[in-house]
Design a protein around this motif. Structure first.
Motif, PDB file in Angstrom:
ATOM      1  N   GLU A 134      -8.696   6.813 -13.359  1.00 42.42           N
ATOM      2  CA  GLU A 134      -8.000   5.781 -12.912  1.00 42.42           C
ATOM      3  C   GLU A 134      -7.514   6.345 -11.387  1.00 42.42           C
ATOM      4  O   GLU A 134      -7.827   5.455 -10.582  1.00 42.42           O
ATOM      5  CB  GLU A 134      -6.926   5.267 -13.778  1.00 42.42           C
TER       6      GLU A 134
ATOM      7  N   TYR B 217      -9.281  -0.893  -9.731  1.00 44.05           N
ATOM      8  CA  TYR B 217      -8.817   0.148  -9.193  1.00 44.05           C
ATOM      9  C   TYR B 217      -9.721   0.419  -7.662  1.00 44.05           C
ATOM     10  O   TYR B 217     -10.816   0.547  -7.667  1.00 44.05           O
ATOM     11  CB  TYR B 217      -9.304   1.271  -9.978  1.00 44.05           C
TER      12      TYR B 217
ATOM     13  N   TYR C  69      -0.773   4.924  -8.141  1.00 42.34           N
ATOM     14  CA  TYR C  69      -1.799   5.677  -7.788  1.00 42.34           C
ATOM     15  C   TYR C  69      -2.431   5.628  -6.196  1.00 42.34           C
ATOM     16  O   TYR C  69      -2.220   6.377  -5.546  1.00 42.34           O
ATOM     17  CB  TYR C  69      -3.177   5.176  -8.386  1.00 42.34           C
ATOM     18  N   GLN C  70      -2.180   4.293  -5.854  1.00 45.15           N
ATOM     19  CA  GLN C  70      -2.807   4.118  -4.505  1.00 45.15           C
ATOM     20  C   GLN C  70      -1.804   4.666  -3.552  1.00 45.15           C
ATOM     21  O   GLN C  70      -2.153   4.900  -2.431  1.00 45.15           O
ATOM     22  CB  GLN C  70      -2.756   2.661  -3.938  1.00 45.15           C
TER      23      GLN C  70
ATOM     24  N   CYS D  18      -9.051   5.119  -7.634  1.00 41.52           N
ATOM     25  CA  CYS D  18      -8.295   4.668  -6.653  1.00 41.52           C
ATOM     26  C   CYS D  18      -8.578   5.564  -5.330  1.00 41.52           C
ATOM     27  O   CYS D  18      -7.694   5.401  -4.263  1.00 41.52           O
ATOM     28  CB  CYS D  18      -6.769   4.673  -6.940  1.00 41.52           C
TER      29      CYS D  18
ATOM     30  N   LYS E  88       0.116  -1.979 -15.998  1.00 46.58           N
ATOM     31  CA  LYS E  88      -1.042  -1.350 -15.222  1.00 46.58           C
ATOM     32  C   LYS E  88      -1.149  -1.832 -13.863  1.00 46.58           C
ATOM     33  O   LYS E  88      -1.506  -0.869 -13.086  1.00 46.58           O
ATOM     34  CB  LYS E  88      -2.376  -1.981 -15.914  1.00 46.58           C
TER      35      LYS E  88
ATOM     36  N   ILE F 118      -1.312   1.112 -10.880  1.00 50.35           N
ATOM     37  CA  ILE F 118      -2.324   1.263  -9.985  1.00 50.35           C
ATOM     38  C   ILE F 118      -1.943   1.338  -8.847  1.00 50.35           C
ATOM     39  O   ILE F 118      -2.258   2.017  -7.716  1.00 50.35           O
ATOM     40  CB  ILE F 118      -3.177  -0.044 -10.021  1.00 50.35           C
TER      41      ILE F 118
END
Length: 194
Positions: free
Chosen positions: A109, A1, A88-89, A113, A81, A85
């Motif tokens: 998580e 992450y 999220y980014q 990030c 996953k 990620i």
């Protein structure tokens, strides 16, 4: 992450709400209601939500339709996953859960990030498990508070500050080496008690 650099040609804010749809547990309906208010002033904003899991998914989709948010809401399929990620980014802020003051995997998580997190939070609960320290989570519970968080995180500097502080907190409080040291201490105490 790891944090990712945001594209310079980004034209709108993206809010991510990656929790399964249980209104009674996660408060998805509260996020949708807050976002409906938010897009009145910010018609290009985007809310990305999981389009899977939970008994209230159809109710969430009905709310999106009733609030006329279909052009502003993106439903994500079941994703692995690595893709999560990336979500999220690419988000500007992450909205977790708003009924119970707890955190599963979404909060740490997203913070890992470098993203600001909005969720119901119990400071004493976090402090009890982290030597008096609590993470920088924007605490919200009701739709109006969630809406205010959306307004707050319009500010790029606020997003950057909260994201950096969140990442720092995860690295100092929940990094593998930190957790391992705490577990070793617990095992030592158990062995000493016999």
């Amino acid at each position: 992450y790891i944090p990712a650099k945001q594209p310079s040609d980004k034209t709108h804010l993206v809010f991510l709400h990656p929790t399964r749809h249980y209104h009674w547990e996660k408060g998805n309906d509260r996020v949708i209601a807050a976002f409906a208010e938010y897009v009145k002033q910010n018609p290009t904003a985007e809310l990305r939500m999981c389009g899977w899991g939970g008994e209230d998914l159809s109710m969430s989709k009905m709310m999106v339709y009733r609030y006329n948010l279909s052009r502003n809401v993106t439903w994500l399929p079941l994703i692995d996953k690595t893709r999560l990620i990336q979500e999220y980014q690419n988000a500007d802020a992450v909205f977790d859960q708003f009924i119970y003051a707890a955190a599963g995997t979404t909060t740490p998580e997203a913070m890992s990030c470098g993203k600001p997190v909005v969720s119901k939070m119990s400071i004493p609960l976090w402090e009890q498990h982290h030597d008096g320290k609590h993470p920088p989570i924007f605490s919200a519970e009701e739709p109006e508070e969630i809406y205010q968080a959306m307004l707050f995180f319009e500010n790029e500097e606020a997003r950057k500050d909260w994201g950096e502080r969140g990442r720092d907190w995860v690295q100092t409080e929940q990094d593998c080496s930190v957790v391992a040291r705490k577990e070793v201490e617990i095992f030592k105490q158990v062995i000493e008690l016999g």
